[in-house]
Design a protein around this motif. Structure first.
Motif: not given
Length: 278
Positions: A172-196
């Motif tokens: 009854g709950e909506t949950v994520s369906d992505i792989s558990r092996q993916i890197l997790i970032a807490n903010t947009n800034s962290m996403v940008k840093t990891l990608v850069n």
């Protein structure tokens, strides 16, 4: 004798300052607003502008994530909440009033050296479920992907997963369906840093936070521009929402919301790279 007089005078001034400060503190109204870190990026600027013009009101902004902001308003822990996504069915409440203050797009981002220019929604879904793991599978170089996502409480993540069919319903709950092996970032800034810092990386970020440190990729052949979001051609988009309990809001908080929707507030939103509701 002179030293005693100086000490008494200093003490008197200190007491006066304490009284004046206390009087100021008693007269100041604090508006607490918490939630989406994406919304808080623009809300910080809006609040600072508002605070400068209202000496007796202080808007305190806390970037805690959309889910946390919604829960905080419902529990009464904060007067206003911020969300960068629509509410889930289980979060909706008849006494929760939502106000949209802006539009935003979610942009797929890669390292500036990456030759990829476009990704389809089907390709992105397969990337985040690790069915596609090499850039050569989508027309790029022969190199393994480093895939970055956001934390569970992120409104950006929920909006992203909603748009590319990466959600499922369990118990009854909506949950994520992505792989558990993916890197997790807490903010947009962290996403940008990891990608850069990784030429093989891919992630997603708010359109308003995209700069030259990362490269934006077209989505289903459509450029993530303000014009395309306005026209509805770029569909990987989401709202910026403010919320409060219906009938349980101070006149100061109401005035702040009016400021967010005013020409001045909407101009600030546009200047920061987001899309006004006007």
């Amino acid at each position: 004798m002179e030293n005693i007089m100086l000490k008494k005078t200093a003490a008197a001034f200190a007491l006066m300052g304490l009284v004046n400060f206390s009087a100021f503190a008693d007269n100041q109204h604090t508006i607490s607003i918490s939630g989406s870190t994406s919304v808080s990026r623009v809300m910080d600027v809006l609040a600072e502008t508002y605070n400068q013009k209202h000496e007796n009101i202080f808007v305190a902004v806390h970037g805690t994530g959309s889910s946390a902001g919604i829960a905080a308003v419902k529990s009464g822990a904060t007067e206003l909440g911020m969300s960068s996504r629509f509410l889930k069915e289980e979060e909706a409440s008849p006494n929760l009033k939502l106000v949209q203050i802006a539009h935003d797009a979610i942009t797929m981002v890669v390292h500036p050296s990456n030759t990829i220019e476009n990704l389809t929604s089907a390709q992105i879904k397969d990337i985040y479920q690790e069915k596609i793991t090499n850039w050569s599978q989508v027309g790029g170089d022969d190199s393994l992907m480093a895939v970055v996502s956001r934390e569970n409480a992120s409104g950006t993540r929920f909006s992203f997963e909603s748009n590319v069919d990466l959600l499922q319903t369990l118990n009854g709950e909506t949950v994520s369906d992505i792989s558990r092996q993916i890197l997790i970032a807490n903010t947009n800034s962290m996403v940008k840093t990891l990608v850069n810092h990784n030429s093989h990386a891919i992630g997603y970020a708010s359109l308003g936070s995209v700069d030259e440190s990362i490269k934006a990729v077209d989505f289903n052949g459509i450029d993530p521009s303000v014009q395309n979001v306005r026209k509805g051609d770029y569909t990987l988009s989401r709202p910026f929402l403010i919320m409060h309990k219906d009938g349980e809001i101070s006149k100061e908080a109401q005035d702040f919301i009016h400021f967010l929707l005013s020409d001045e507030g909407q101009t600030i939103i546009e200047e920061l790279g987001y899309i006004s509701i006007h």
